[in-house]
Scaffold this motif. Structure first.
Motif, PDB file in Angstrom:
ATOM      1  N   THR A   8       0.846  -1.197   0.000  1.00 58.60           N
ATOM      2  CA  THR A   8       0.000   0.000   0.000  1.00 58.60           C
ATOM      3  C   THR A   8       0.883   1.250   0.000  1.00 58.60           C
ATOM      4  O   THR A   8       2.034   1.197   0.458  1.00 58.60           O
ATOM      5  CB  THR A   8      -0.904   0.032   1.243  1.00 58.60           C
ATOM      6  OG1 THR A   8      -0.076   0.068   2.426  1.00 58.60           O
ATOM      7  CG2 THR A   8      -1.809  -1.190   1.294  1.00 58.60           C
ATOM      8  N   PRO A   9       0.359   2.372  -0.482  1.00 62.17           N
ATOM      9  CA  PRO A   9       1.156   3.607  -0.504  1.00 62.17           C
ATOM     10  C   PRO A   9       1.173   4.325   0.839  1.00 62.17           C
ATOM     11  O   PRO A   9       1.145   5.549   0.903  1.00 62.17           O
ATOM     12  CB  PRO A   9       0.465   4.434  -1.589  1.00 62.17           C
ATOM     13  CG  PRO A   9      -0.950   3.987  -1.554  1.00 62.17           C
ATOM     14  CD  PRO A   9      -0.914   2.525  -1.208  1.00 62.17           C
ATOM     15  N   THR A  12       4.018   1.812   4.773  1.00 60.02           N
ATOM     16  CA  THR A  12       4.862   0.941   3.965  1.00 60.02           C
ATOM     17  C   THR A  12       5.736   0.098   4.895  1.00 60.02           C
ATOM     18  O   THR A  12       5.854   0.398   6.086  1.00 60.02           O
ATOM     19  CB  THR A  12       5.754   1.770   3.026  1.00 60.02           C
ATOM     20  OG1 THR A  12       6.644   2.582   3.804  1.00 60.02           O
ATOM     21  CG2 THR A  12       4.921   2.659   2.109  1.00 60.02           C
ATOM     22  N   SER A 167       3.299  11.209  -0.384  1.00 55.12           N
ATOM     23  CA  SER A 167       3.548   9.816  -0.747  1.00 55.12           C
ATOM     24  C   SER A 167       4.833   9.637  -1.546  1.00 55.12           C
ATOM     25  O   SER A 167       5.438   8.578  -1.528  1.00 55.12           O
ATOM     26  CB  SER A 167       2.373   9.252  -1.556  1.00 55.12           C
ATOM     27  OG  SER A 167       2.262   9.898  -2.810  1.00 55.12           O
ATOM     28  N   LYS A 190       5.580   6.769   4.385  1.00 63.88           N
ATOM     29  CA  LYS A 190       5.601   6.431   2.958  1.00 63.88           C
ATOM     30  C   LYS A 190       7.038   6.060   2.558  1.00 63.88           C
ATOM     31  O   LYS A 190       7.553   5.033   2.960  1.00 63.88           O
ATOM     32  CB  LYS A 190       5.087   7.610   2.142  1.00 63.88           C
ATOM     33  CG  LYS A 190       3.805   8.246   2.685  1.00 63.88           C
ATOM     34  CD  LYS A 190       2.568   7.503   2.296  1.00 63.88           C
ATOM     35  CE  LYS A 190       1.321   8.256   2.688  1.00 63.88           C
ATOM     36  NZ  LYS A 190       0.084   7.658   2.183  1.00 63.88           N
ATOM     37  N   THR A 292       6.006   5.985  -7.370  1.00 59.93           N
ATOM     38  CA  THR A 292       5.486   5.652  -6.045  1.00 59.93           C
ATOM     39  C   THR A 292       4.586   4.428  -6.057  1.00 59.93           C
ATOM     40  O   THR A 292       4.685   3.551  -5.195  1.00 59.93           O
ATOM     41  CB  THR A 292       4.722   6.856  -5.483  1.00 59.93           C
ATOM     42  OG1 THR A 292       5.583   7.999  -5.487  1.00 59.93           O
ATOM     43  CG2 THR A 292       4.217   6.599  -4.080  1.00 59.93           C
ATOM     44  N   ALA A 334       1.660  -0.405  -4.542  1.00 54.86           N
ATOM     45  CA  ALA A 334       2.720   0.538  -4.180  1.00 54.86           C
ATOM     46  C   ALA A 334       4.062  -0.176  -4.162  1.00 54.86           C
ATOM     47  O   ALA A 334       4.156  -1.358  -3.835  1.00 54.86           O
ATOM     48  CB  ALA A 334       2.438   1.159  -2.817  1.00 54.86           C
ATOM     49  N   HIS A 335       5.095   0.562  -4.543  1.00 51.43           N
ATOM     50  CA  HIS A 335       6.460   0.015  -4.561  1.00 51.43           C
ATOM     51  C   HIS A 335       7.424   1.125  -4.155  1.00 51.43           C
ATOM     52  O   HIS A 335       8.220   1.596  -4.956  1.00 51.43           O
ATOM     53  CB  HIS A 335       6.800  -0.554  -5.934  1.00 51.43           C
ATOM     54  CG  HIS A 335       6.090   0.101  -7.089  1.00 51.43           C
ATOM     55  ND1 HIS A 335       6.353   1.394  -7.499  1.00 51.43           N
ATOM     56  CD2 HIS A 335       5.096  -0.353  -7.879  1.00 51.43           C
ATOM     57  CE1 HIS A 335       5.569   1.693  -8.515  1.00 51.43           C
ATOM     58  NE2 HIS A 335       4.788   0.664  -8.769  1.00 51.43           N
TER      59      HIS A 335
END
Length: 382
Positions: A8-9, A12, A167, A190, A292, A334-335
């Motif tokens: 998830t953004p 993290t 983010s 984030k 993001t 998210a990454h």
């Protein structure tokens, strides 16, 4: 046995040493050790913000820094431009309206990025605008905005550029000083790989001059007060000292890697994720995707909310669903932060498995293969 993975953004994943730092006995926030900790954290934050300006922190979510930016920069009745391209662009507008600031909205279709020429036109037609409020990555859609281009429009005028990098800080490039961005706000959970609870703001000289003129009500989020105490290695009010110890560990990672390398890593895993989604046969939602996160438009026959719920409960994989008008229509992977190539492989392989389970016609492994090709290409360039 089921293992859990967070994509998830925010929040993290957190580096193990940061987690362990929070398990240590709590310290007094006015001690000499705390002063050294705060000074070290604020200095390292400059590297992440890519600025020589001092950074201040608040004990709050990122919205607290957004709220503080409005309250500290503006006066009652001031006129501002607000780029509304998703939930968080809308939040800028809501905060401004709460303080009696007049907004000129620039509404952008969700998933698209603002065209700088539209902002330029509005600035020409409204020379009395005090500030432009924008986002670096609109987290609700995954769209990246061209902050460098917006800064070129404002730096030769008295209009301030205020950027929500909540983010995207540390994942997408934002060169505060080089680009001439006046204010950048962000938070801890984030790209900075720390639990929720800390917010940050960096202001340049033009922005600090604006704080001297501001007549909006402020108390807890008084930037001038927080900035002055920060220079002393302190804060006006009780800080989240345990979170600061975790943040120091996370910042050590970023500073050791180097912010430019950190952003390059995020660029690599973002491209891999996007290529994987395309190989699976699904369209990206954002027209100009950020590093993001990747937002994916789902086929109409797939209920996005049910899919996200199933992946979390059955497979231990937590993706983010859509917000507002996008609820049930997109999945966001998210990454950012404590992420590397292996994490992306897990995210994509699980996504493929989940799609197959809900009846989507998929060639299992196509997405993983596409991601691996990107990683091999980047590895050969090193």
């Amino acid at each position: 046995m089921k293992k859990s993975y967070l994509f998830t953004p925010g929040p993290t994943p957190i580096p193990p040493e940061a987690l362990l730092a929070m398990a240590q006995p709590i310290d007094y926030h006015r001690s000499e050790d705390a002063v050294a900790l705060i000074k070290d954290v604020l200095e390292k934050l400059k590297h992440v913000f890519q600025t020589e300006n001092n950074v201040l922190f608040l004990t709050s979510s990122g919205t607290g820094a957004m709220d503080g930016a409005v309250a500290n920069l503006l006066c009652q009745g001031d006129k501002v431009l607000v780029v509304r391209s998703g939930k968080f662009g809308e939040r800028w507008a809501e905060i401004c309206e709460a303080y009696g600031v007049e907004i000129i909205p620039i509404d952008v279709k969700w998933g698209d990025s603002v065209a700088p020429e539209i902002v330029e036109t509005q600035l020409t037609e409204n020379p009395d605008v005090k500030a432009v409020f924008a986002t670096l990555c609109e987290t609700s859609t995954g769209a990246l905005h061209d902050i460098k281009a917006l800064a070129r429009l404002t730096q030769s005028s008295p209009t301030l550029l205020v950027v929500d990098a909540v983010s995207a800080l540390g994942a997408d490039d934002l060169q505060m000083d080089n680009w001439g961005v006046d204010v950048v706000v962000s938070c801890s959970q984030k790209g900075l790989m720390t639990p929720p609870g800390l917010a940050f703001a960096a202001l340049n000289e033009r922005a600090w001059e604006a704080t001297e003129r501001s007549n909006l009500s402020k108390y807890y989020f008084d930037f001038r007060k927080a900035h002055q105490r920060g220079l002393e290695g302190s804060v006006p009010y009780t800080p989240a000292i345990t979170l600061l110890t975790a943040l120091q560990c996370a910042l050590n990672h970023i500073c050791t890697e180097g912010i430019r390398n950190t952003i390059s890593r995020h660029n690599c895993i973002a491209i891999a994720t996007r290529n994987a989604v395309k190989a699976i046969g699904l369209p990206l939602f954002a027209s100009s995707p950020a590093n993001t996160l990747t937002s994916i438009r789902l086929p109409e026959e797939i209920d996005g909310k049910a899919f996200v719920k199933m992946m979390r409960e059955k497979h231990g994989i937590t993706y983010a669903g859509g917000q507002g008008e996008l609820s049930g229509k997109i999945v966001r992977i998210a990454h950012l932060g404590w992420m590397n190539e292996s994490d992306v492989i897990v995210a994509i392989s699980a996504f493929e498995r989940g799609l197959a389970e809900v009846g989507y016609d998929i060639s299992l492994g196509a997405g993983v293969a596409a991601a691996q090709e990107v990683f091999a290409k980047f590895s050969n360039q090193e």
